[in-house]
Design an enzyme around this catalytic site. Structure first.
Site, PDB file in Angstrom:
ATOM      1  N   ASP A  34      16.137   7.367  27.903  1.00  0.00           N
ATOM      2  CA  ASP A  34      14.742   7.629  27.536  1.00  0.00           C
ATOM      3  C   ASP A  34      14.624   7.554  26.011  1.00  0.00           C
ATOM      4  OD1 ASP A  34      12.322   9.144  29.332  1.00  0.00           O
ATOM      5  OD2 ASP A  34      12.100   9.144  27.147  1.00  0.00           O
ATOM      6  N   THR A 124       3.976   1.938  38.356  1.00  0.00           N
ATOM      7  CA  THR A 124       2.853   1.287  39.047  1.00  0.00           C
ATOM      8  C   THR A 124       2.255   0.227  38.130  1.00  0.00           C
ATOM      9  OG1 THR A 124       2.445   3.325  40.238  1.00  0.00           O
ATOM     10  CG2 THR A 124       0.639   1.724  40.204  1.00  0.00           C
ATOM     11  N   GLU A 153       6.916   3.374  43.820  1.00  0.00           N
ATOM     12  CA  GLU A 153       7.300   4.761  44.051  1.00  0.00           C
ATOM     13  C   GLU A 153       6.173   5.487  44.774  1.00  0.00           C
ATOM     14  OE1 GLU A 153      10.326   6.206  43.299  1.00  0.00           O
ATOM     15  OE2 GLU A 153       9.178   7.348  44.745  1.00  0.00           O
ATOM     16  N   GLU A 157       3.853  14.693  42.978  1.00  0.00           N
ATOM     17  CA  GLU A 157       4.304  15.825  42.169  1.00  0.00           C
ATOM     18  C   GLU A 157       4.218  17.103  43.005  1.00  0.00           C
ATOM     19  OE1 GLU A 157       2.868  16.199  38.191  1.00  0.00           O
ATOM     20  OE2 GLU A 157       2.899  14.037  37.898  1.00  0.00           O
ATOM     21  N   ALA A 254     -12.001  18.989  51.160  1.00  0.00           N
ATOM     22  CA  ALA A 254     -13.089  18.893  50.184  1.00  0.00           C
ATOM     23  C   ALA A 254     -12.857  19.897  49.059  1.00  0.00           C
ATOM     24  CB  ALA A 254     -14.409  19.174  50.871  1.00  0.00           C
ATOM     25  N   CYS A 262      -2.222   9.913  38.440  1.00  0.00           N
ATOM     26  CA  CYS A 262      -2.078   8.698  39.265  1.00  0.00           C
ATOM     27  C   CYS A 262      -3.372   8.195  39.918  1.00  0.00           C
ATOM     28  CB  CYS A 262      -1.037   8.931  40.351  1.00  0.00           C
ATOM     29  SG  CYS A 262       0.525   9.489  39.673  1.00  0.00           S
ATOM     30  N   LYS A 265      -6.312   6.967  37.629  1.00  0.00           N
ATOM     31  CA  LYS A 265      -5.850   5.867  36.773  1.00  0.00           C
ATOM     32  C   LYS A 265      -5.636   4.597  37.608  1.00  0.00           C
ATOM     33  CE  LYS A 265      -1.631   4.851  34.391  1.00  0.00           C
ATOM     34  NZ  LYS A 265      -0.290   5.228  34.688  1.00  0.00           N
TER      35      LYS A 265
HETATM   36  C1  UGA Z   1      -0.228  10.583  44.218  1.00  0.00           C
HETATM   37  C2  UGA Z   1       0.108  10.048  45.630  1.00  0.00           C
HETATM   38  O1  UGA Z   1      -0.222  11.041  46.591  1.00  0.00           O
HETATM   39  C3  UGA Z   1       1.588   9.691  45.721  1.00  0.00           C
HETATM   40  O2  UGA Z   1       1.870   9.126  47.001  1.00  0.00           O
HETATM   41  C4  UGA Z   1       1.917   8.665  44.641  1.00  0.00           C
HETATM   42  O3  UGA Z   1       3.296   8.301  44.664  1.00  0.00           O
HETATM   43  C5  UGA Z   1       1.608   9.279  43.290  1.00  0.00           C
HETATM   44  O4  UGA Z   1       0.189   9.627  43.247  1.00  0.00           O
HETATM   45  C6  UGA Z   1       1.901   8.252  42.219  1.00  0.00           C
HETATM   46  O5  UGA Z   1       1.262   7.201  42.199  1.00  0.00           O
HETATM   47  O6  UGA Z   1       2.857   8.455  41.449  1.00  0.00           O
HETATM   48  P1  UGA Z   1       0.060  12.959  43.011  1.00  0.00           P
HETATM   49  O7  UGA Z   1      -0.789  12.368  41.940  1.00  0.00           O
HETATM   50  O8  UGA Z   1       1.332  13.637  42.639  1.00  0.00           O
HETATM   51  O9  UGA Z   1       0.486  11.801  44.070  1.00  0.00           O
HETATM   52  O10 UGA Z   1      -0.838  14.020  43.774  1.00  0.00           O
HETATM   53  P2  UGA Z   1      -1.653  14.055  45.145  1.00  0.00           P
HETATM   54  O11 UGA Z   1      -0.949  14.927  46.101  1.00  0.00           O
HETATM   55  O12 UGA Z   1      -2.017  12.686  45.600  1.00  0.00           O
HETATM   56  O13 UGA Z   1      -2.986  14.827  44.696  1.00  0.00           O
HETATM   57  C7  UGA Z   1      -3.889  14.226  43.779  1.00  0.00           C
HETATM   58  C8  UGA Z   1      -5.123  15.074  43.635  1.00  0.00           C
HETATM   59  O14 UGA Z   1      -5.905  15.053  44.822  1.00  0.00           O
HETATM   60  C9  UGA Z   1      -4.869  16.559  43.343  1.00  0.00           C
HETATM   61  O15 UGA Z   1      -5.778  16.961  42.322  1.00  0.00           O
HETATM   62  C10 UGA Z   1      -5.194  17.243  44.646  1.00  0.00           C
HETATM   63  O16 UGA Z   1      -5.615  18.575  44.488  1.00  0.00           O
HETATM   64  C11 UGA Z   1      -6.331  16.364  45.167  1.00  0.00           C
HETATM   65  N1  UGA Z   1      -6.548  16.435  46.628  1.00  0.00           N
HETATM   66  C12 UGA Z   1      -5.547  16.093  47.489  1.00  0.00           C
HETATM   67  C13 UGA Z   1      -7.797  16.816  47.111  1.00  0.00           C
HETATM   68  O17 UGA Z   1      -8.736  17.115  46.328  1.00  0.00           O
HETATM   69  N2  UGA Z   1      -8.003  16.861  48.476  1.00  0.00           N
HETATM   70  C14 UGA Z   1      -7.026  16.526  49.353  1.00  0.00           C
HETATM   71  O18 UGA Z   1      -7.279  16.574  50.572  1.00  0.00           O
HETATM   72  C15 UGA Z   1      -5.771  16.145  48.853  1.00  0.00           C
END
Ligand code: UGA
Length: 442
Positions: A34, A124, A153, A157, A254, A262, A265
């Site tokens: 890194d 990505t 990937e 998180e 909701a 992610c 973006k």
């Molecule tokens: C997301 C994807 O879920 C992963 O599969 C992917 O690998 C990752 O991006 C990436 O591209 O690296 P992440 O950003 O860690 O993962 O988080 P998510 O679990 O997707 O949640 C994203 C947001 O959606 C959070 O703010 C969460 O609170 C919100 N969310 C999630 C909702 O508002 N409602 C839901 O039903 C689920």
């Protein structure tokens, strides 16, 4: 298991560190490189730059076994057989993706390795990038030294270590079968589907997945609006909709919307890719629009309950973009708090992982007026309202009667629908969730 030495570029970042520690624990000699020298120095001592459940233990055991090496010197990649590119892909104005870090990483690895290496791009990147990187290697007369594979990937998180061990699928995009076999052979648990395909398909699968997850959330938030107006309850509607196996129950919660580094973006990048191809993407634009609107809705709900916000004291529960992380990148919570502060409110925050001490220095200048509490009750003490922004599991077990007794005014606006409205009403709490139609009676 193949006897390979693996290099990780961006090994101090979220994706890179999980990949490095995971591969080392599988028995591969893994070199995590890194550019961030301070991060590398800390990692050499086993100190992690962020919180991710189970990762510290994995890093410690990698260091102990001496299979995991952290370095700031790319020369250590000389003996590497294959490398994963896990560098950042920042957004450019208009949502397009900056690829400089990825390009520099690929050429640096190709220049350094002594024998031909497979370079797997985990970051990505827009559709067409792997082909472009392969051309770049040709132009720089490095194609003898490296073969490009796209290996997106899918870690989330907060569950990244578990996702590493139990992937839903492994996607490998390549121009030929040999490189794909090497990547697929690194770690593919039995019964996990492996899709070996073209570069472009692999890259598109990643955007398709993240965009679809974002669409699901915005869709349910849209339906939530109508539930509110018509006296429905989005939680029941979500359950009923999600029980159709063609739809599935996930990502139908909701609330205040999606955030983090992610989904938003990638959605913006995908819209940019459509536009570059001369196409429009109104469905994706709508998902972004709805998501932004959710952030205003919770604030307007507070305004509705309090009159104006000027001079009001508000407790905010949750700062991270989701539970299980201390990540503040592109979190929805900061724009919401900014709205409160710019309306003249005094904000006190509680987050189980973030506090006055761990609050990044650059953020203190960005939001200097923030106050901190060490518990939800301390946050609520003497406040005019409480706003929930992150669905931390510990908030679900809050003693609600105690919480109410702490508040000067028992108004709770819940951007994550953590509680039963009837139970809250029985306690005398003025509870306002998202998509819960009691609103219609007010
Ligand atoms: C997301 C994807 O879920 C992963 O599969 C992917 O690998 C990752 O991006 C990436 O591209 O690296 P992440 O950003 O860690 O993962 O988080 P998510 O679990 O997707 O949640 C994203 C947001 O959606 C959070 O703010 C969460 O609170 C919100 N969310 C999630 C909702 O508002 N409602 C839901 O039903 C689920």
């Amino acid at each position: 298991m193949p006897d390979l030495t693996v290099g990780i570029v961006g090994g101090g970042g979220h994706v890179g560190l999980v990949q490095a520690a995971g591969l080392a624990s599988l028995g591969y000699y893994t070199i995590a490189y890194d550019l961030n020298a301070a991060r590398i120095r800390d990692l050499q001592k086993g100190i992690l730059p962020f919180y991710e459940p189970g990762l510290a233990e994995l890093v410690q055991s990698g260091l102990k076994s001496k299979l995991l090496e952290f370095t700031g010197k790319i020369e250590h990649f000389r003996k590497v057989d294959m490398a994963y590119i896990c560098t950042g892909t920042p957004s450019l104005p208009g949502g397009r993706t900056e690829l400089l870090q990825v390009e520099n990483a690929v050429t640096a690895v190709a220049r350094t390795v002594q024998k031909q290496a497979v370079i797997a791009v985990k970051s990505t990147v827009p559709v067409g990038t792997a082909r472009r990187l392969s051309r770049l290697l040709q132009q720089q007369r490095l194609s003898e030294k490296a073969v490009i594979v796209s290996n997106p990937e899918f870690l989330s998180e907060g569950s990244a270590v578990d996702d590493f061990w139990h992937p839903s699928r492994i996607v490998v995009g390549s121009a030929g079968p040999e490189a794909a076999e090497i990547i697929a052979g690194i770690y593919a648990p039995p019964h996990v589907p492996v899709i070996k395909t073209s570069w472009e398909n692999a890259e598109m699968i990643k955007y398709g997945a993240n965009a679809f997850l974002a669409l699901k959330i915005s869709f349910i938030n849209l339906v939530a609006q109508l539930c509110e107006k018509s006296g429905g309850d989005i939680r029941v509607v979500s359950e009923g909709v999600g029980l159709d196996p063609r739809i599935g129950p996930y990502f139908l919660e909701a609330g205040v919307g999606f955030s983090g580094p992610c989904l938003e973006k990638d959605l913006r990048s995908l819209i940019g890719q459509f536009n570059d191809a001369g196409e429009e993407a109104p469905l994706l634009e709508a998902a972004l629009y709805i998501n932004q609107r959710q952030r205003y809705l919770v604030v307007s709900r507070l305004k509705k309950g309090l009159g104006e916000l000027k001079g009001k004291k508000i407790a905010v529960l949750g700062l991270a973009f989701k539970p299980g992380t201390d990540d503040l990148r592109d979190t929805h919570t900061l724009p919401v708090i900014e709205q409160l502060i710019s309306s003249g409110a005094e904000v006190t925050v509680h987050d189980p992982l973030l506090g006055a001490v761990s609050w990044p220095r650059q953020m203190s200048t960005f939001l200097p007026d923030l106050r901190w509490a060490s518990s939800p009750y301390e946050a609520a003490e003497g406040k005019d309202a409480l706003l929930i922004l992150t669905a931390w599991p510990e908030y679900r077990s809050i003693n609600l009667a105690k919480l109410k007794s702490c508040l000067a005014n028992p108004l709770v606006v819940d951007g994550r629908n953590l509680f039963e409205p009837a139970g809250m009403a029985a306690l005398g709490i003025d509870y306002r969730g998202v998509g819960i139609g009691a609103e219609v009676e007010r």
